[in-house]
Design a protein around this motif. Structure first.
Motif, PDB file in Angstrom:
ATOM      1  N   ILE A   3       0.854  -1.191   0.000  1.00 49.31           N
ATOM      2  CA  ILE A   3       0.000   0.000   0.000  1.00 49.31           C
ATOM      3  C   ILE A   3       0.882   1.229   0.000  1.00 49.31           C
ATOM      4  O   ILE A   3       1.674   1.432   0.886  1.00 49.31           O
ATOM      5  CB  ILE A   3      -0.926  -0.006   1.219  1.00 49.31           C
ATOM      6  N   GLU A   4       0.719   2.084  -1.026  1.00 50.29           N
ATOM      7  CA  GLU A   4       1.535   3.290  -1.099  1.00 50.29           C
ATOM      8  C   GLU A   4       0.667   4.457  -1.576  1.00 50.29           C
ATOM      9  O   GLU A   4      -0.233   4.283  -2.410  1.00 50.29           O
ATOM     10  CB  GLU A   4       2.710   3.118  -2.058  1.00 50.29           C
ATOM     11  N   ASP A   5       0.933   5.656  -1.042  1.00 53.50           N
ATOM     12  CA  ASP A   5       0.263   6.879  -1.497  1.00 53.50           C
ATOM     13  C   ASP A   5      -1.246   6.788  -1.419  1.00 53.50           C
ATOM     14  O   ASP A   5      -1.970   7.273  -2.278  1.00 53.50           O
ATOM     15  CB  ASP A   5       0.675   7.224  -2.931  1.00 53.50           C
ATOM     16  N   THR A   6      -1.765   6.128  -0.417  1.00 53.93           N
ATOM     17  CA  THR A   6      -3.222   5.980  -0.287  1.00 53.93           C
ATOM     18  C   THR A   6      -3.809   6.984   0.684  1.00 53.93           C
ATOM     19  O   THR A   6      -5.013   7.030   0.873  1.00 53.93           O
ATOM     20  CB  THR A   6      -3.569   4.573   0.204  1.00 53.93           C
ATOM     21  N   THR A   7      -2.976   7.792   1.355  1.00 51.31           N
ATOM     22  CA  THR A   7      -3.487   8.762   2.326  1.00 51.31           C
ATOM     23  C   THR A   7      -2.833  10.110   2.097  1.00 51.31           C
ATOM     24  O   THR A   7      -1.794  10.232   1.438  1.00 51.31           O
ATOM     25  CB  THR A   7      -3.184   8.309   3.759  1.00 51.31           C
ATOM     26  N   HIS A   8      -3.449  11.124   2.646  1.00 48.09           N
ATOM     27  CA  HIS A   8      -2.885  12.469   2.644  1.00 48.09           C
ATOM     28  C   HIS A   8      -2.735  12.929   4.072  1.00 48.09           C
ATOM     29  O   HIS A   8      -3.317  12.348   4.969  1.00 48.09           O
ATOM     30  CB  HIS A   8      -3.779  13.425   1.876  1.00 48.09           C
ATOM     31  N   ASP A   9      -1.988  14.006   4.285  1.00 47.76           N
ATOM     32  CA  ASP A   9      -1.797  14.517   5.646  1.00 47.76           C
ATOM     33  C   ASP A   9      -3.131  14.938   6.237  1.00 47.76           C
ATOM     34  O   ASP A   9      -4.072  15.304   5.527  1.00 47.76           O
ATOM     35  CB  ASP A   9      -0.845  15.708   5.637  1.00 47.76           C
ATOM     36  N   GLY A  46      -2.609   0.183   9.679  1.00 46.03           N
ATOM     37  CA  GLY A  46      -3.719   0.927  10.268  1.00 46.03           C
ATOM     38  C   GLY A  46      -3.383   2.393  10.428  1.00 46.03           C
ATOM     39  O   GLY A  46      -4.219   3.265  10.172  1.00 46.03           O
ATOM     40  N   THR A  47      -2.167   2.701  10.861  1.00 43.91           N
ATOM     41  CA  THR A  47      -1.752   4.093  11.029  1.00 43.91           C
ATOM     42  C   THR A  47      -1.745   4.822   9.692  1.00 43.91           C
ATOM     43  O   THR A  47      -2.205   5.958   9.579  1.00 43.91           O
ATOM     44  CB  THR A  47      -0.352   4.148  11.668  1.00 43.91           C
ATOM     45  N   SER A  48      -1.259   4.130   8.663  1.00 42.28           N
ATOM     46  CA  SER A  48      -1.179   4.730   7.339  1.00 42.28           C
ATOM     47  C   SER A  48      -2.566   4.989   6.758  1.00 42.28           C
ATOM     48  O   SER A  48      -2.870   6.077   6.296  1.00 42.28           O
ATOM     49  CB  SER A  48      -0.365   3.821   6.419  1.00 42.28           C
ATOM     50  N   LEU A  49      -3.444   3.974   6.812  1.00 44.42           N
ATOM     51  CA  LEU A  49      -4.766   4.098   6.186  1.00 44.42           C
ATOM     52  C   LEU A  49      -5.656   5.089   6.925  1.00 44.42           C
ATOM     53  O   LEU A  49      -6.468   5.781   6.307  1.00 44.42           O
ATOM     54  CB  LEU A  49      -5.446   2.731   6.138  1.00 44.42           C
ATOM     55  N   SER A  50      -5.554   5.171   8.235  1.00 43.76           N
ATOM     56  CA  SER A  50      -6.451   6.035   9.003  1.00 43.76           C
ATOM     57  C   SER A  50      -6.036   7.496   8.965  1.00 43.76           C
ATOM     58  O   SER A  50      -6.816   8.369   9.331  1.00 43.76           O
ATOM     59  CB  SER A  50      -6.506   5.564  10.455  1.00 43.76           C
ATOM     60  N   GLY A  51      -4.805   7.780   8.541  1.00 48.00           N
ATOM     61  CA  GLY A  51      -4.306   9.147   8.568  1.00 48.00           C
ATOM     62  C   GLY A  51      -3.839   9.584   9.935  1.00 48.00           C
ATOM     63  O   GLY A  51      -3.723  10.772  10.206  1.00 48.00           O
ATOM     64  N   ALA A  52      -3.575   8.612  10.818  1.00 50.90           N
ATOM     65  CA  ALA A  52      -3.167   8.935  12.187  1.00 50.90           C
ATOM     66  C   ALA A  52      -1.702   9.359  12.234  1.00 50.90           C
ATOM     67  O   ALA A  52      -0.900   8.977  11.381  1.00 50.90           O
ATOM     68  CB  ALA A  52      -3.379   7.725  13.090  1.00 50.90           C
ATOM     69  N   LEU A  71       1.204  -7.209  25.508  1.00 48.14           N
ATOM     70  CA  LEU A  71       2.295  -6.693  24.690  1.00 48.14           C
ATOM     71  C   LEU A  71       1.738  -5.572  23.810  1.00 48.14           C
ATOM     72  O   LEU A  71       0.515  -5.413  23.687  1.00 48.14           O
ATOM     73  CB  LEU A  71       2.905  -7.801  23.833  1.00 48.14           C
ATOM     74  N   TYR A  72       2.637  -4.818  23.152  1.00 47.92           N
ATOM     75  CA  TYR A  72       2.146  -3.776  22.268  1.00 47.92           C
ATOM     76  C   TYR A  72       3.193  -3.454  21.216  1.00 47.92           C
ATOM     77  O   TYR A  72       4.386  -3.715  21.381  1.00 47.92           O
ATOM     78  CB  TYR A  72       1.785  -2.516  23.056  1.00 47.92           C
ATOM     79  N   THR A  73       2.692  -2.892  20.099  1.00 49.05           N
ATOM     80  CA  THR A  73       3.556  -2.356  19.051  1.00 49.05           C
ATOM     81  C   THR A  73       3.157  -0.902  18.820  1.00 49.05           C
ATOM     82  O   THR A  73       2.018  -0.494  19.088  1.00 49.05           O
ATOM     83  CB  THR A  73       3.412  -3.155  17.748  1.00 49.05           C
ATOM     84  N   ILE A  74       4.102  -0.103  18.294  1.00 52.64           N
ATOM     85  CA  ILE A  74       3.892   1.330  18.084  1.00 52.64           C
ATOM     86  C   ILE A  74       4.243   1.658  16.634  1.00 52.64           C
ATOM     87  O   ILE A  74       5.188   1.095  16.061  1.00 52.64           O
ATOM     88  CB  ILE A  74       4.778   2.151  19.045  1.00 52.64           C
ATOM     89  N   SER A  75       3.487   2.577  16.045  1.00 53.37           N
ATOM     90  CA  SER A  75       3.786   3.050  14.700  1.00 53.37           C
ATOM     91  C   SER A  75       3.680   4.567  14.684  1.00 53.37           C
ATOM     92  O   SER A  75       2.814   5.154  15.350  1.00 53.37           O
ATOM     93  CB  SER A  75       2.813   2.436  13.687  1.00 53.37           C
ATOM     94  N   GLY A  76       4.559   5.203  13.924  1.00 51.05           N
ATOM     95  CA  GLY A  76       4.512   6.651  13.802  1.00 51.05           C
ATOM     96  C   GLY A  76       5.435   7.380  14.749  1.00 51.05           C
ATOM     97  O   GLY A  76       5.794   8.529  14.513  1.00 51.05           O
TER      98      GLY A  76
END
Length: 684
Positions: A3-9, A46-52, A71-76
């Motif tokens: 998945i690339e370039d599917t979201t905007h700021d 999820g972070t990428s698609l939601s715009g978060a 446990l947990y994972t972090i993105s961004g």
């Protein structure tokens, strides 16, 4: 990632339709089978698609002991940005996600009525990433409906997440649940394969290492596999013995093998002795056990064979063993007994005879019960007969009357025994004197009762921590002080429940905690700290933390804690009272000083006036005396002149005294100037 370039700021709408985006994310998610990498990929997508700006995936995992942990994972953002904060709790904000109720989306989470209602932070902790837009979705197993975890996304600007964002995250959560289930199945498969490989290696090790010959026959009686001990026993190389018919090892009686095989075909096991022949023609006597099993839907046979050619040596060894057994049973400090298949006693050893003072024949049958204490006799016999009928192991504690009249506690243990043919023949048992052990146990129980009474009634909170700093015991005073029950403190170290935050709101790392230094340094620590109650308020305590070390190994820590809130209040009250008294005394000193200054001033005024009034008549006395001497001195007698001089000198001296008195009264009003004085010179 596909998945690339599917979201905007700032969370603008995706350029692809929702289904296409979900299809692309499903491909990316399902291409990973390792759980740790999978959950990170889910979080990133999820972070990428939601715009978060940032996203997190909190999920439950299970360790080999069956215990679950979060446990947990972090993105961004770097993972370190969250590592110093406690795990999310089941609050009204997070609760719907952790309970699996559905997707939660807030344009501005800080404006929600239930935001900031939970202690100790009442909102986001200091230093937390700013969150205004909030989107969260539970990850629920599709078959069991178990909540696996939750996806959480945030943005510092309000109104970023849209209905499309919500639909995308809901779809990703469903894909994540399926993918995590597949990943866990994949891990189970690898675990099972490793287990099977280990079992195969174990069986192979046993097969090759045993000293007994092991032969595997196919359905025709042909040897399909043989262990090294078989080749050694029969004198064949492994390649030679494999392929032989089983009867080849029984050349003297080859038909015997077929007869044994027919018995085993019926599902029974064969056990017996036989005469076998080695490769060089040597005859050996063997014990053989033969059983059947199915392999690849065909009948196979497993034989375990032992060379017992040395019968004579074995018989001699048996005789020595019997003689040794006789010596042991006669001299053993433990009483031994045997029954027949009807439960009647047929043998007691010399120890029992010595205990009771009666000959052996007086203990046969059920006569042995005559020396058992009357209160235990009936119940002991009933228990034995019950276990005897069920062929269960027997154990019973009872009191025995000795020959000297004393009563001693004993414990009897027994188990059934069988003939080589598998026929039940009776019970063999033992009796051991446990009076001292019983007394010691009673003392320990009394001491435990005393210890429990003390710990349950003391006003001081007591905690027991294991080597991982998990609380394993807390007395009622500790429960009252902290507001927690013991079962609520089992997931992580005690520090994270009662000492995780400074009173000013700063995070309190466990590495800096003076209470936990006893565990890391293995030395007793003590002092004063501020703990957090379950309800969120802080309270001061005094503590002593003592490590438990056995043979250099840390076993745990004993923590004693005392609430000093009232002591602090009393100390403050005493300090305030002391300050008030001090202020009062200072005020009185000022007033007294003012009074003294007033008196000094009045004294000085009085002295000044008095000196003036006193000097006036002196001046006249001196003046007129001098005038009298000047005018009539020549006419006066010498004695009269001397009297006049005395009057003049006395007046001068009196005037000096008045001046000195006036100067002395002014000392309190002047700044005195001190100079060093040579006392020796002064004395001279």
């Amino acid at each position: 990632m596909a998945i690339e370039d599917t979201t905007h700021d700032a969370g603008e709408m995706q350029t692809y339709p929702i289904l296409e985006l979900l299809l692309e994310s499903a491909k990316a998610i399902n291409s990973e089978v390792e759980l740790e990498k999978l959950v990170q990929r889910i979080t990133d997508i999820g972070t990428s698609l939601s715009g978060a700006q940032f996203g997190a995936f909190f999920y439950n995992e299970e360790n080999p002991g069956g215990e679950k942990y979060l446990l947990y994972t972090i993105s961004g953002v770097p993972k370190e940005a969250f590592s110093k904060f406690p795990m999310p709790r089941n609050t009204k904000i997070f609760g719907p996600t952790f309970s699996g109720k559905g997707v939660v989306r807030y344009d501005d989470v800080t404006q929600q009525p239930h935001y900031g209602q939970n202690a100790p932070y009442h909102g986001m902790p200091r230093g937390h990433l700013p969150v205004r837009s909030y989107l969260a979705a539970p990850v629920v197993a599709p078959i069991t409906n178990e909540v696996i975890g939750g996806l959480f996304f945030g943005h510092s600007s309000p109104g970023v997440f849209t209905e499309i964002s919500e639909q995308l995250i809901e779809g990703i959560a469903a894909q994540a649940a399926i993918a995590m289930g597949n990943a866990r199945l994949f891990e189970e498969k690898k675990k099972t394969e490793r287990s099977l490989l280990e079992q195969k290696e174990q069986y192979s090790s046993i097969f090759n290492a045993t000293s007994d010959a092991i032969l595997i026959y196919d359905e025709k009686g042909i040897i399909a596999e043989a262990n090294p001990a078989a080749g050694k026993m029969y004198g064949y190389a492994n390649t030679e013995i494999v392929g032989l018919h089983g009867s080849a090892l029984m050349q003297q009686f080859p038909e015997e093998f077929e007869g044994i095989r027919e018995i085993v075909k019926t599902g029974k096991s064969y056990s017996g002795t036989g005469i076998h022949v080695k490769k060089d023609g040597t005859v050996i006597h063997t014990d053989m056990v033969l059983t059947n099993f199915i392999f690849k839907e065909k009948q196979h046979y497993l034989a375990v064979i032992r060379d017992v050619t040395g019968d004579k040596r074995s018989a001699e060894a048996l005789q020595r063993s019997e003689a040794l057994t006789h010596v042991i049973t006669k001299t053993s400090p433990v009483a031994l007994w045997i029954t027949n298949s009807k439960g009647e006693n047929t043998f007691v050893n010399q120890t029992w005879v010595d205990w009771t003072g009666k000959p052996q024949e007086m203990h046969l049958g059920d006569k042995w019960l005559s020396d058992v204490d009357a209160d235990d006799k009936e119940s002991m016999h009933a228990r034995f007969m019950e276990d005897f009928q069920l062929r269960k192991n027997f154990e019973f504690e009872f009191r025995l009357k000795r020959r000297d009249g004393t009563v001693r506690w004993c414990v009897s243990n027994a188990s059934p025994y069988y003939s080589p043919a598998g026929v039940f023949e009776g019970y063999t048992g033992s009796c051991m004197d446990i009076t001292e052990r019983k007394t010691t146990l009673q003392h320990l129980q009394s001491r435990n009762v005393l210890i429990n009474t003390i710990t349950n009634n003391t006003m001081q909170a007591l905690f027991m921590l294991d080597e991982h700093r998990i609380c394993t015991f807390m007395n009622p005073a500790a429960e009252k002080m902290t507001g927690f029950k013991i079962h609520e403190l089992q997931e992580k170290p005690l520090h994270y429940y009662v000492h995780h935050t400074h009173p000013d709101g700063r995070h309190f790392p466990i590495e800096e905690c003076p209470i936990d230094k006893a565990t890391s340094t293995r030395h007793q620590t003590g002092g004063e700290e501020v703990l957090i109650h379950r309800d969120g308020y802080f309270y001061p305590v005094a503590f002593v933390s003592s490590p438990i070390v056995e043979n250099g190994v840390l076993k745990g820590t004993v923590l004693e804690v005392r609430d000093i809130t009232e002591e602090k209040r009393i100390q403050q009250a005493l300090h305030d009272q002391e300050e008030a008294v001090k202020h009062t005394l200072e005020q009185k000193v000022k007033e007294r000083t003012a009074d003294l200054e007033k008196l000094n001033y009045e004294l000085m005024q009085f002295t000044s006036v008095a000196s003036h009034d006193l000097k006036e008549p002196l001046r006249k006395i001196s003046l007129f005396s001098k005038m009298l001497k000047d005018k009539a001195g020549n006419m006066l007698e010498p004695a009269a002149n001397k009297y006049i001089d005395t009057i003049i000198n006395s007046s001068s001296r009196m005037s000096s005294l008045i001046d000195d008195l006036l100067a002395f009264s002014r000392l309190s009003q002047d700044n005195l100037q001190f100079e060093p004085v040579d006392l020796n010179a002064l004395l001279q």
